[in-house]
Scaffold this active site. Structure first.
Site, short mmCIF file in Angstrom:
data_model
loop_
_atom_site.label_atom_id
_atom_site.label_comp_id
_atom_site.label_asym_id
_atom_site.label_seq_id
_atom_site.Cartn_x
_atom_site.Cartn_y
_atom_site.Cartn_z
CB SER A 118 -0.91 0.02 1.23
OG SER A 118 -1.87 -1.01 1.15
CG HIS A 123 9.74 8.02 -9.48
ND1 HIS A 123 10.63 8.10 -8.43
CD2 HIS A 123 9.04 6.89 -9.27
CE1 HIS A 123 10.49 7.05 -7.64
NE2 HIS A 123 9.52 6.30 -8.12
CB CYS A 146 -4.13 -4.11 0.53
SG CYS A 146 -2.59 -4.75 -0.14
#
Length: 270
Positions: A118, A123, A146
């Protein structure tokens, strides 16, 4: 969630949204190219990206445990946030979180812990073409959760947070969970296309294609901006300073660059 599933134990499904955008610009001189990179670096530094990811976490109904962020030299930035679906008491939090500054957590009524896989990450990759004056800025974001929370809920916000000429999104559900009778469930929500989670006004601005593998719960959508208003792609230059023939040349180069990025192949002769 309507008609909420009754599960046996915890929802073990892992849902991952990978969101990739490109912003394309025209920066003719070496100075303009360097100024463009500096502008992008300032506009999308790690602090602003962190705030975007905080908002993503809030939208999907998760909570932040730990943040790691970094600006790079000469350019680029990365941010990773660990998240959870539920809050946890302080005593259960790993003391290494937030560089070991655990004392601040004790001042809160509740704190949160991350579950396996999780997380939210981003980036950035600014760059420019050495010959044709085209500069591009790429952002990669991954939201992996999750349980019941869905990263798809943040897609519209992410698209609106960046100037996006090309958008590539992947969504995949992995693993299985069980209903209260023990039957395995490999998907806990109906899914036809990622486009169903994008605002209709946004979709009108793009040409979009799907490549889905339904039996494997893999969904892939690509979007390419339809119209190019040249002024929006010039860096520190007014469109009326450029002769008409050169405007057409620049517009064609921008479109070619976008089409190649969208298709993932070198279509035009170099």
């Amino acid at each position: 969630m309507e008609n909420k599933l009754k599960l046996y134990g915890f929802n073990n499904l892992t849902k991952t949204l990978s969101f990739n955008i490109y912003d394309v610009s025209y920066a003719k001189s070496e100075r303009e190219q360097k100024d463009y990179i500096a502008y992008i670096d300032e506009q999308y530094n790690s602090e602003r990206l962190t705030n975007i990811l905080y908002h993503v976490t809030e939208i999907i109904g998760a909570h932040v445990l730990n943040v790691s962020k970094q600006d790079y030299d000469p350019q680029g930035a990365s941010v990773t946030i660990l998240i959870t679906e539920e809050t946890l008491p302080v005593a259960l939090i790993d003391e290494s979180c937030n560089r070991g500054e655990i004392e601040i957590l004790k001042t809160r009524d509740s704190v949160v812990g991350h579950l396996d896989k999780s997380h939210v990450t981003v980036h950035t990759y600014p760059e420019y073409h050495p010959d044709n004056s085209i500069a591009t800025f790429r952002v990669d974001i991954e939201v992996s959760t999750c349980g019941e929370i869905s990263p798809l809920n943040a897609l519209d916000y992410l698209i609106g947070s960046f100037d996006s000429d090309i958008i590539t999104t992947d969504y995949r559900v992995r693993g299985f969970t069980r209903d209260d009778s023990g039957k395995k469930l490999f998907m806990d929500h109906k899914m036809t296309s990622i486009q169903d989670y994008i605002d209709s006004e946004t979709l009108q601005k793009y040409d979009a294609i799907d490549v889905n593998v339904y039996q494997s719960n893999i969904f892939h959508t690509k979007l390419l901006i339809k119209d190019i208003n040249l002024q929006n792609y010039l860096f520190n230059t007014d469109v009326y300073e450029i002769p008409p023939k050169e405007r057409l040349y620049i517009t064609n180069n921008l479109r070619k660059e976008m089409i190649e990025i969208f298709s993932g192949s070198n279509i035009y002769e170099q």
